[in-house]
Design a protein around this motif. Structure first.
Motif, PDB file in Angstrom:
ATOM      1  N   PHE A  56     -18.424 -30.284  -9.808  1.00 18.63           N
ATOM      2  CA  PHE A  56     -17.489 -31.357 -10.722  1.00 18.63           C
ATOM      3  C   PHE A  56     -16.585 -30.428 -11.384  1.00 18.63           C
ATOM      4  O   PHE A  56     -16.565 -29.289 -11.639  1.00 18.63           O
ATOM      5  N   PRO A  57     -15.024 -31.193 -11.111  1.00 29.02           N
ATOM      6  CA  PRO A  57     -13.999 -30.055 -11.583  1.00 29.02           C
ATOM      7  C   PRO A  57     -14.006 -29.843 -13.052  1.00 29.02           C
ATOM      8  O   PRO A  57     -13.811 -31.030 -14.191  1.00 29.02           O
ATOM      9  N   LEU A  58     -14.200 -28.866 -13.568  1.00 28.50           N
ATOM     10  CA  LEU A  58     -14.441 -28.443 -15.237  1.00 28.50           C
ATOM     11  C   LEU A  58     -13.269 -28.117 -15.792  1.00 28.50           C
ATOM     12  O   LEU A  58     -13.076 -28.608 -16.864  1.00 28.50           O
ATOM     13  N   ASP A  59     -12.141 -28.001 -14.962  1.00 28.40           N
ATOM     14  CA  ASP A  59     -10.802 -27.812 -15.505  1.00 28.40           C
ATOM     15  C   ASP A  59     -10.644 -27.007 -16.799  1.00 28.40           C
ATOM     16  O   ASP A  59     -10.090 -27.273 -17.695  1.00 28.40           O
ATOM     17  N   PRO A  60     -11.286 -25.857 -16.863  1.00 26.65           N
ATOM     18  CA  PRO A  60     -11.074 -24.674 -18.045  1.00 26.65           C
ATOM     19  C   PRO A  60      -9.919 -24.207 -18.133  1.00 26.65           C
ATOM     20  O   PRO A  60      -9.257 -24.001 -17.036  1.00 26.65           O
ATOM     21  N   ASN A  61      -9.879 -23.676 -19.405  1.00 28.89           N
ATOM     22  CA  ASN A  61      -8.627 -22.399 -19.614  1.00 28.89           C
ATOM     23  C   ASN A  61      -9.234 -21.530 -20.443  1.00 28.89           C
ATOM     24  O   ASN A  61     -10.175 -21.729 -21.038  1.00 28.89           O
ATOM     25  N   PRO A  62      -8.297 -20.553 -20.603  1.00 31.26           N
ATOM     26  CA  PRO A  62      -8.836 -19.529 -21.725  1.00 31.26           C
ATOM     27  C   PRO A  62      -8.844 -20.153 -22.889  1.00 31.26           C
ATOM     28  O   PRO A  62      -7.604 -20.831 -23.300  1.00 31.26           O
ATOM     29  N   LEU A  63      -9.843 -19.923 -23.825  1.00 37.07           N
ATOM     30  CA  LEU A  63      -9.848 -20.640 -24.973  1.00 37.07           C
ATOM     31  C   LEU A  63     -10.121 -20.004 -26.041  1.00 37.07           C
ATOM     32  O   LEU A  63     -11.229 -19.302 -26.013  1.00 37.07           O
ATOM     33  N   TYR A  64      -9.472 -19.862 -27.489  1.00 37.21           N
ATOM     34  CA  TYR A  64     -10.004 -19.117 -28.426  1.00 37.21           C
ATOM     35  C   TYR A  64     -10.551 -20.057 -29.448  1.00 37.21           C
ATOM     36  O   TYR A  64     -10.080 -20.982 -30.078  1.00 37.21           O
ATOM     37  N   ILE A  65     -11.870 -19.692 -29.728  1.00 45.78           N
ATOM     38  CA  ILE A  65     -12.485 -20.250 -30.850  1.00 45.78           C
ATOM     39  C   ILE A  65     -12.329 -19.362 -32.196  1.00 45.78           C
ATOM     40  O   ILE A  65     -12.707 -18.168 -32.159  1.00 45.78           O
ATOM     41  N   PRO A  66     -11.911 -19.946 -33.374  1.00 40.65           N
ATOM     42  CA  PRO A  66     -11.472 -18.898 -34.264  1.00 40.65           C
ATOM     43  C   PRO A  66     -12.654 -18.866 -35.126  1.00 40.65           C
ATOM     44  O   PRO A  66     -13.851 -19.357 -35.117  1.00 40.65           O
ATOM     45  N   ARG A  67     -12.541 -17.886 -36.165  1.00 38.06           N
ATOM     46  CA  ARG A  67     -13.608 -17.596 -37.236  1.00 38.06           C
ATOM     47  C   ARG A  67     -13.557 -18.807 -38.257  1.00 38.06           C
ATOM     48  O   ARG A  67     -12.741 -19.472 -38.222  1.00 38.06           O
ATOM     49  N   ASN A  68     -14.922 -19.160 -38.666  1.00 35.07           N
ATOM     50  CA  ASN A  68     -15.272 -20.222 -39.384  1.00 35.07           C
ATOM     51  C   ASN A  68     -14.853 -21.559 -38.740  1.00 35.07           C
ATOM     52  O   ASN A  68     -14.877 -22.569 -39.323  1.00 35.07           O
ATOM     53  N   TYR A  69     -15.165 -21.521 -37.427  1.00 35.25           N
ATOM     54  CA  TYR A  69     -15.106 -22.696 -36.632  1.00 35.25           C
ATOM     55  C   TYR A  69     -16.485 -23.614 -36.922  1.00 35.25           C
ATOM     56  O   TYR A  69     -17.593 -23.057 -36.905  1.00 35.25           O
ATOM     57  N   LYS A  70     -16.102 -24.934 -37.414  1.00 28.88           N
ATOM     58  CA  LYS A  70     -17.365 -25.736 -37.802  1.00 28.88           C
ATOM     59  C   LYS A  70     -17.739 -26.460 -36.567  1.00 28.88           C
ATOM     60  O   LYS A  70     -16.878 -27.075 -35.839  1.00 28.88           O
ATOM     61  N   TRP A  71     -19.119 -26.728 -36.227  1.00 29.96           N
ATOM     62  CA  TRP A  71     -19.554 -27.502 -35.287  1.00 29.96           C
ATOM     63  C   TRP A  71     -20.758 -28.169 -35.358  1.00 29.96           C
ATOM     64  O   TRP A  71     -21.330 -27.716 -36.370  1.00 29.96           O
ATOM     65  N   GLU A  72     -21.217 -29.351 -34.800  1.00 25.41           N
ATOM     66  CA  GLU A  72     -22.477 -29.677 -34.991  1.00 25.41           C
ATOM     67  C   GLU A  72     -23.191 -29.901 -33.980  1.00 25.41           C
ATOM     68  O   GLU A  72     -22.656 -30.429 -32.601  1.00 25.41           O
ATOM     69  N   SER A  73     -24.528 -29.483 -33.884  1.00 21.05           N
ATOM     70  CA  SER A  73     -25.336 -29.242 -32.665  1.00 21.05           C
ATOM     71  C   SER A  73     -25.716 -30.918 -32.309  1.00 21.05           C
ATOM     72  O   SER A  73     -26.055 -31.299 -33.266  1.00 21.05           O
ATOM     73  N   GLY A  74     -25.687 -31.131 -30.974  1.00 21.02           N
ATOM     74  CA  GLY A  74     -26.257 -32.035 -30.365  1.00 21.02           C
ATOM     75  C   GLY A  74     -27.811 -32.442 -30.455  1.00 21.02           C
ATOM     76  O   GLY A  74     -28.149 -33.377 -30.205  1.00 21.02           O
ATOM     77  N   ALA A  75     -28.569 -31.343 -30.685  1.00 21.53           N
ATOM     78  CA  ALA A  75     -29.790 -31.294 -30.756  1.00 21.53           C
ATOM     79  C   ALA A  75     -30.500 -31.881 -32.107  1.00 21.53           C
ATOM     80  O   ALA A  75     -31.580 -32.595 -32.060  1.00 21.53           O
ATOM     81  N   ASP A  76     -29.912 -31.751 -33.217  1.00 25.23           N
ATOM     82  CA  ASP A  76     -30.414 -32.028 -34.473  1.00 25.23           C
ATOM     83  C   ASP A  76     -29.230 -32.604 -35.540  1.00 25.23           C
ATOM     84  O   ASP A  76     -29.709 -33.116 -36.709  1.00 25.23           O
ATOM     85  N   ASN A  77     -28.286 -32.658 -34.983  1.00 24.78           N
ATOM     86  CA  ASN A  77     -26.975 -33.127 -35.854  1.00 24.78           C
ATOM     87  C   ASN A  77     -26.663 -32.142 -37.052  1.00 24.78           C
ATOM     88  O   ASN A  77     -25.931 -32.505 -38.104  1.00 24.78           O
ATOM     89  N   VAL A  78     -27.275 -30.930 -36.997  1.00 28.32           N
ATOM     90  CA  VAL A  78     -26.988 -29.954 -38.122  1.00 28.32           C
ATOM     91  C   VAL A  78     -25.793 -29.190 -38.185  1.00 28.32           C
ATOM     92  O   VAL A  78     -25.312 -28.730 -36.682  1.00 28.32           O
ATOM     93  N   SER A  79     -25.047 -29.022 -38.967  1.00 29.00           N
ATOM     94  CA  SER A  79     -23.870 -28.661 -38.965  1.00 29.00           C
ATOM     95  C   SER A  79     -23.800 -26.954 -39.065  1.00 29.00           C
ATOM     96  O   SER A  79     -24.623 -26.318 -39.504  1.00 29.00           O
ATOM     97  N   HIS A  80     -22.969 -26.121 -38.096  1.00 31.99           N
ATOM     98  CA  HIS A  80     -22.983 -24.758 -38.229  1.00 31.99           C
ATOM     99  C   HIS A  80     -21.474 -24.189 -38.262  1.00 31.99           C
ATOM    100  O   HIS A  80     -20.566 -24.836 -38.024  1.00 31.99           O
ATOM    101  N   GLU A  81     -21.366 -23.063 -38.879  1.00 32.79           N
ATOM    102  CA  GLU A  81     -20.054 -22.568 -38.964  1.00 32.79           C
ATOM    103  C   GLU A  81     -20.218 -21.073 -38.501  1.00 32.79           C
ATOM    104  O   GLU A  81     -20.716 -20.178 -39.109  1.00 32.79           O
ATOM    105  N   ASN A  82     -19.132 -20.717 -37.527  1.00 35.92           N
ATOM    106  CA  ASN A  82     -19.183 -19.351 -36.975  1.00 35.92           C
ATOM    107  C   ASN A  82     -18.513 -18.527 -37.862  1.00 35.92           C
ATOM    108  O   ASN A  82     -17.676 -18.820 -38.753  1.00 35.92           O
ATOM    109  N   LYS A  83     -18.923 -17.145 -37.815  1.00 36.04           N
ATOM    110  CA  LYS A  83     -18.241 -15.981 -38.715  1.00 36.04           C
ATOM    111  C   LYS A  83     -17.165 -15.210 -37.794  1.00 36.04           C
ATOM    112  O   LYS A  83     -16.227 -14.907 -38.045  1.00 36.04           O
ATOM    113  N   PHE A  84     -17.391 -15.187 -36.366  1.00 33.06           N
ATOM    114  CA  PHE A  84     -16.471 -14.494 -35.575  1.00 33.06           C
ATOM    115  C   PHE A  84     -15.750 -15.272 -34.433  1.00 33.06           C
ATOM    116  O   PHE A  84     -15.909 -16.393 -34.311  1.00 33.06           O
TER     117      PHE A  84
END
Length: 310
Positions: free
Chosen positions: A5-33
Motif C-alpha cells: 500500500f503506498p504509504l507516502d511518508p516524509n520526514p516528520l517532526y513531532i514536537p515536545r508537548n504533542y497531544k494525542w488520543e489513543s485509539g485503544a481507549d480514547n485516553v489523552s496523552h501528552e509527549n515530553k520529547f
C-alpha cells in the motif's frame, strides 16, 4: 520500509508537548520529547514508523504477521495503546532503553486497526539508544518484555530467536576468497573474486534478508564518522531493498521498499530517501526545531535528481 500500500511518508517532526488520543481507549496523552522520523497524518493524529528523539533514542517497527498477539480490550490501570501508537509513546516519553524497561510492563497493546490502512498491523520493534545497546520488543505474550539483540539486525517474521539460530547455517560464508581445490590431476581455480560469499541467500524472504544484513553489517569496513556510517547503512540496506515487480503478493500487489530511514543517536539526525529518488535527505533536531510547537512535515523529493557534470 516495505509495503504494497503506498504509504507516502516524509520526514516528520513531532514536537515536545504533542497531544494525542489513543485509539485503544480514547485516553489523552501528552509527549515530553520531540522526535523526527518518517511518517504522516493518519486520520486525526500523526504517526511515524521509525525515528530518533532529542535524547538519542531510536526505534523502528517491522512486520510480524502470524506471531504478534494483541489484547482484545483495554484494561484498567494500564497504558492502553494501539500497536501503531507504541513508537509515538516511546519516542515521546523515554530517553533510554533502561527507562523503557522500567515502564514497559504498564503497556497493554490492544487489537485496534490503523487509520487508513484499516488493518491491525502485526508489529515488532527494534530499539537502540546512545549507549549502543540494541533490543527488540515482540508482542508474543500478554506482558511486553525487552529482548537483547546481540546481532543488531531485525527483519520480519519469524520471531527474533529463530533468525539468530538460523545464522548457524551460514558458518561457511566469509569475505575471504577460498583457495583452489584439486580433483585428481585437475586444479579448480575460482572464476573470480567473491568465492567466500558463495552460500549467501539471495531471495527476499525475511530469513534470507536477515542473513544478508547480518553478514554485511558484520564485515563492512567500520565507519570513522557519521557520514561514513550513513553510507555504510545505505550499502547494507541496498542488499535487501525490494524493487517494484520483484515481490508480488497473492492479491497481485507489488510489495516494495518505499523508503530507507537511517538514524544517528549522537547527532539526533534522521536520513531519508524514497523509492523514486536516491538522493539522501537529512533533518537534525536542533535547538530551534525543539522550540516548534506543531508537527512539521519536511517534503523530500519524490522524483529522481541528477547532478549534471557538464
Amino acid at each position: 520500509m516495505d509495503f504494497s500500500f503506498p504509504l507516502d511518508p516524509n520526514p516528520l517532526y513531532i514536537p515536545r508537548n504533542y497531544k494525542w488520543e489513543s485509539g485503544a481507549d480514547n485516553v489523552s496523552h501528552e509527549n515530553k520529547f520531540g522526535f523526527i522520523g518518517a511518517g504522516r497524518l493518519l486520520g486525526t493524529s500523526y504517526f511515524v514508523a521509525d525515528g530518533v528523539n532529542e535524547k538519542g533514542l531510536s526505534i523502528a517497527e517491522l512486520y510480524l504477521p502470524g506471531e504478534a498477539q494483541y489484547q482484545p480490550a483495554p484494561e484498567d490501570n494500564k497504558n492502553n495503546l494501539a500497536p501503531h501508537e507504541l513508537i509515538l509513546w516511546l519516542l515521546g516519553n523515554f530517553g533510554s532503553i533502561e527507562e523503557i524497561e522500567m515502564n514497559l510492563s504498564d503497556v497493554n497493546l490492544v487489537s485496534v486497526k490503523a487509520p487508513m490502512l484499516n488493518i491491525v498491523t502485526p508489529l515488532h520493534w527494534i530499539i537502540t539508544d546512545e549507549t549502543g545497546r540494541c533490543v527488540i520488543i515482540e508482542p508474543t505474550e500478554k506482558e511486553l518484555k525487552i529482548k537483547e539483540n546481540p546481532v543488531g539486525v531485525m527483519t520480519n517474521t519469524p520471531c527474533f530467536e529463530w533468525h539468530v539460530e538460523n545464522l548457524r547455517n551460514y558458518l561457511n560464508v566469509r569475505p575471504k576468497q577460498y583457495e583452489p581445490a584439486t580433483f585428481g590431476d585437475y586444479t579448480a581455480l575460482p572464476f573470480s573474486q567473491g568465492t567466500g560469499t558463495m552460500g549467501l541467500p539471495g531471495g527476499y524472504t525475511p530469513p534470507e534478508r536477515f542473513v544478508r544484513a547480518a553478514f554485511f553489517k558484520e564485515y563492512i569496513d567500520q565507519a570513522e564518522n557519521e557520514a561514513a556510517g550513513v553510507t555504510n547503512a545505505y550499502h547494507i540496506l541496498a542488499t535487501v531493498r525490494i524493487p517494484k515487480g520483484i515481490v508480488v503478493t497473492q492479491e497481485g500487489a507489488e510489495d516494495y521498499s518505499q523508503y530507507v530511514g537511517t538514524m544517528c543517536n549522537q547527532s539526533r539526525s534522521y536520513y531519508f530517501n524514497s523509492y523514486d529518488n536516491s538522493q539522501i535527505a537529512k533533518v537534525t533536531i536542533t535547538d530551534d526545531l525543539l522550540q516548534v510547537d506543531k508537527p512539521i512535515s519536511f517534503l523530500a523529493d519524490k522524483i529522481e535528481t541528477f547532478k549534471a557534470l557538464n
